[in-house]
Design an enzyme around this catalytic site. Structure first.
Site, PDB file in Angstrom:
ATOM      1  N   CYS A 190       0.799  -1.241   0.000  1.00 48.52           N
ATOM      2  CA  CYS A 190       0.000   0.000   0.000  1.00 48.52           C
ATOM      3  C   CYS A 190       0.825   1.281   0.000  1.00 48.52           C
ATOM      4  O   CYS A 190       0.668   2.110  -0.897  1.00 48.52           O
ATOM      5  CB  CYS A 190      -0.934   0.005   1.207  1.00 48.52           C
ATOM      6  SG  CYS A 190      -2.249  -1.196   1.036  1.00 48.52           S
TER       7      CYS A 190
HETATM    8  C1  UDX Z   1      -0.699   0.036   5.658  1.00 44.07           C
HETATM    9  C2  UDX Z   1      -1.614   0.932   6.508  1.00 44.07           C
HETATM   10  O1  UDX Z   1      -1.175   0.897   7.881  1.00 44.07           O
HETATM   11  C3  UDX Z   1      -3.073   0.467   6.398  1.00 44.07           C
HETATM   12  O2  UDX Z   1      -3.909   1.360   7.124  1.00 44.07           O
HETATM   13  C4  UDX Z   1      -3.481   0.453   4.930  1.00 44.07           C
HETATM   14  O3  UDX Z   1      -4.814  -0.024   4.789  1.00 44.07           O
HETATM   15  C5  UDX Z   1      -2.517  -0.430   4.132  1.00 44.07           C
HETATM   16  O4  UDX Z   1      -1.170   0.039   4.319  1.00 44.07           O
HETATM   17  P1  UDX Z   1       0.426  -2.369   5.906  1.00 44.07           P
HETATM   18  O5  UDX Z   1       1.035  -2.124   4.560  1.00 44.07           O
HETATM   19  O6  UDX Z   1      -0.190  -3.702   6.173  1.00 44.07           O
HETATM   20  O7  UDX Z   1      -0.720  -1.278   6.216  1.00 44.07           O
HETATM   21  O8  UDX Z   1       1.620  -2.167   6.966  1.00 44.07           O
HETATM   22  P2  UDX Z   1       1.970  -1.251   8.229  1.00 44.07           P
HETATM   23  O9  UDX Z   1       1.883  -2.081   9.440  1.00 44.07           O
HETATM   24  O10 UDX Z   1       1.244   0.030   8.207  1.00 44.07           O
HETATM   25  O11 UDX Z   1       3.528  -0.980   7.926  1.00 44.07           O
HETATM   26  C6  UDX Z   1       3.958  -0.376   6.693  1.00 44.07           C
HETATM   27  C7  UDX Z   1       5.462  -0.291   6.612  1.00 44.07           C
HETATM   28  O12 UDX Z   1       5.951   0.738   7.486  1.00 44.07           O
HETATM   29  C8  UDX Z   1       6.209  -1.558   7.003  1.00 44.07           C
HETATM   30  O13 UDX Z   1       7.254  -1.778   6.063  1.00 44.07           O
HETATM   31  C9  UDX Z   1       6.762  -1.262   8.371  1.00 44.07           C
HETATM   32  O14 UDX Z   1       7.943  -1.982   8.660  1.00 44.07           O
HETATM   33  C10 UDX Z   1       7.029   0.240   8.262  1.00 44.07           C
HETATM   34  N1  UDX Z   1       7.038   0.934   9.560  1.00 44.07           N
HETATM   35  C11 UDX Z   1       5.868   1.055  10.277  1.00 44.07           C
HETATM   36  C12 UDX Z   1       8.214   1.488  10.049  1.00 44.07           C
HETATM   37  O15 UDX Z   1       9.260   1.407   9.411  1.00 44.07           O
HETATM   38  N2  UDX Z   1       8.177   2.147  11.250  1.00 44.07           N
HETATM   39  C13 UDX Z   1       7.052   2.283  11.990  1.00 44.07           C
HETATM   40  O16 UDX Z   1       7.105   2.916  13.074  1.00 44.07           O
HETATM   41  C14 UDX Z   1       5.852   1.714  11.489  1.00 44.07           C
END
Ligand code: UDX
Length: 445
Positions: free
Chosen positions: A283
């Site tokens: 996403c």
């Molecule tokens: C995301 C959105 O959170 C969700 O609301 C939307 O519908 C789809 O996209 P998702 O892709 O499943 O969800 O993952 P998420 O848990 O949000 O993490 C996204 C990325 O950010 C990951 O690669 C994660 O490692 C990274 N991340 C997240 C960080 O590097 N640091 C953080 O503090 C949080």
């Protein structure tokens, strides 16, 4: 209610299963016969915690699946939950969802009653009303605003916690024009809103009762934009924390101590402050890029969002430049710990592991990669590197290790580092415990 959902990916299937659990009768429509067979047999076609249980309970019963679009005629509402990928220029590609809208419209041509079509997929503002609604109207011969209603209901669930996110959302967003469309959306999600007159608001003794989910009722374009703004904000928050983390590193400051402190400010919030090798997944990368290109096409230069993307693109190279400070990577054997874009999933789409491994191969390193569940998916992208079946095997004989995914099991690694030739560990997720006997370097601490 009788609901149909076109597209049984992880959003469509989770929605179908949860709506069946709410008590609705649901038909999932998908072109893939094995997906349809799975749902009919009560088996989850995608891996999500809790989804198997819901499918086992409702699949083949309150939740049916079919490849036949004509079955939507027996329903009151159809959700379009089809992929909206990016093309090579980063623009949203609506080809798949337009084709779904056309098949849906053709099926609805033989339905007399009013039908509500709700776009669930993430689409650029204007797409539902200017592109998809006319396609359904043309193919069905129905009249928009009369016997064809259109709505937009973005989904905010995360991979790995999709069922729980859908059942306990922070908010519901309904975009529509007609009151009749809002009414149907309210009824569909009534179990989450729990604002029926029959519960006694004066009784606050039941401390376990969940708070009511806030509902935002708005226009269709606004609903489309809310989804992009949500993802752009979160992705930019992580990029900002990564930028601050890179500055911290230059000053010899621990970015995690700084994040813990700034997170105490309510205006900032403690979530999404983990700095490291950056964001990936299905996403954030596609949605930020679709928003940037759409804004640019509309005549606005989105500099901040552009920079959020480029900071994210640079983080893997920052990780590798720290590794370069410790050893000559050319010819070295480097273990890559973690391949999934985040823990709890086998999804490697846009995982930061991909540019990290490519950067190592550019430096002529030999790469041995390990992930508890995502190795097979990574093999499709990078078939020529070595894959290990445990972290211990990956570390055995390695000259260095880089950590790309914060799987819990990496926090427990200890003696395994002793089998390395030279114990250099560059951690991109602050998951490995700094210990004696290893040369440990954190990306932003
Ligand atoms: C995301 C959105 O959170 C969700 O609301 C939307 O519908 C789809 O996209 P998702 O892709 O499943 O969800 O993952 P998420 O848990 O949000 O993490 C996204 C990325 O950010 C990951 O690669 C994660 O490692 C990274 N991340 C997240 C960080 O590097 N640091 C953080 O503090 C949080």
């Amino acid at each position: 209610m009788r609901v149909s959902i076109v597209g049984s990916g992880y959003v469509g299937t989770t929605l179908a299963a949860c709506l069946a659990e709410f008590g609705h009768r649901v038909v999932a429509v998908d072109i893939d016969e094995s997906t349809v067979a799975d749902v009919e047999n009560g088996v989850a076609p995608v891996h999500e915690p809790g989804l198997d249980d819901l499918l086992a309970r409702h699949g083949g019963d309150r939740l049916r699946a079919t490849t036949d679009y004509d079955r939507v005629r027996d329903t009151d509402v159809t959700f379009l939950a089809l992929p909206t990928p990016c093309d090579a220029d980063g623009r949203i590609d609506t080809g798949i969802i337009e084709a779904g809208a056309r098949s849906l419209g053709e099926a609805l041509a033989a339905k007399d009653d009013t039908h509500l079509v709700v776009v669930k997929s993430t689409v650029v503002p204007g797409t539902t009303e200017d592109v998809l609604a006319p396609v359904v109207a043309d193919a069905s011969g129905k009249t928009l605003g009369e016997d064809l209603l259109v709505g937009m209901n973005p989904e905010f669930l995360r991979e790995g916690s999709a069922v729980s996110d859908l059942q306990h959302p922070d908010k519901l967003v309904f975009g529509a024009r007609e009151e009749r469309a809002f009414e149907r959306l309210r009824e569909l999600y009534a179990p989450l809103r729990d604002d029926s007159d029959d519960h006694d608001d004066s009784d606050d003794s039941d401390g376990d009762r969940e708070p009511e989910t806030p509902v935002v009722e708005t226009g269709i374009r606004e609903a489309e934009m809310i989804k992009y703004a949500n993802n752009a904000f979160l992705a930019s928050k992580v990029s900002l924390v990564n930028e601050l983390g890179n500055v911290c590193k230059e000053f010899g400051v621990d970015a995690y101590e700084v994040a813990d402190a700034i997170g105490l400010d309510d205006r900032i919030g403690a979530k999404f402050l983990r700095s490291g090798v950056g964001w990936g997944g299905s996403c954030f990368p596609k949605d930020t890029s679709a928003l940037v290109t759409a804004a640019r096409d509309a005549g606005y230069e989105p500099e901040l969002l552009d920079t959020a993307i480029s900071v994210n693109d640079r983080q893997p190279e920052r990780l590798l430049s720290l590794l370069d400070d410790h050893l000559d990577v050319d010819g070295a054997r480097v273990a890559v710990l973690g391949l999934a874009f985040k823990p709890g999933t086998d999804d490697v789409r846009n995982s930061r592991a991909i540019p990290t491994i490519e950067g190592l191969l550019d430096r002529d390193a030999s790469v041995v990669a390990y992930d508890p569940v995502a190795a097979e998916n990574m093999r499709a992208h990078l078939p020529d590197i070595e894959y290990a079946d445990s972290a211990a095997t990956a570390l055995d004989g390695a000259d260095a290790a880089v950590v790309v995914t914060d799987w819990d099991e990496f926090a427990a690694l200890d003696d395994e580092f002793e089998a390395m030739c030279s114990p250099v560990v560059v951690d991109g997720r602050r998951i490995v415990t700094r210990r004696e006997g290893i040369e440990y370097e954190g990306l932003t601490w």
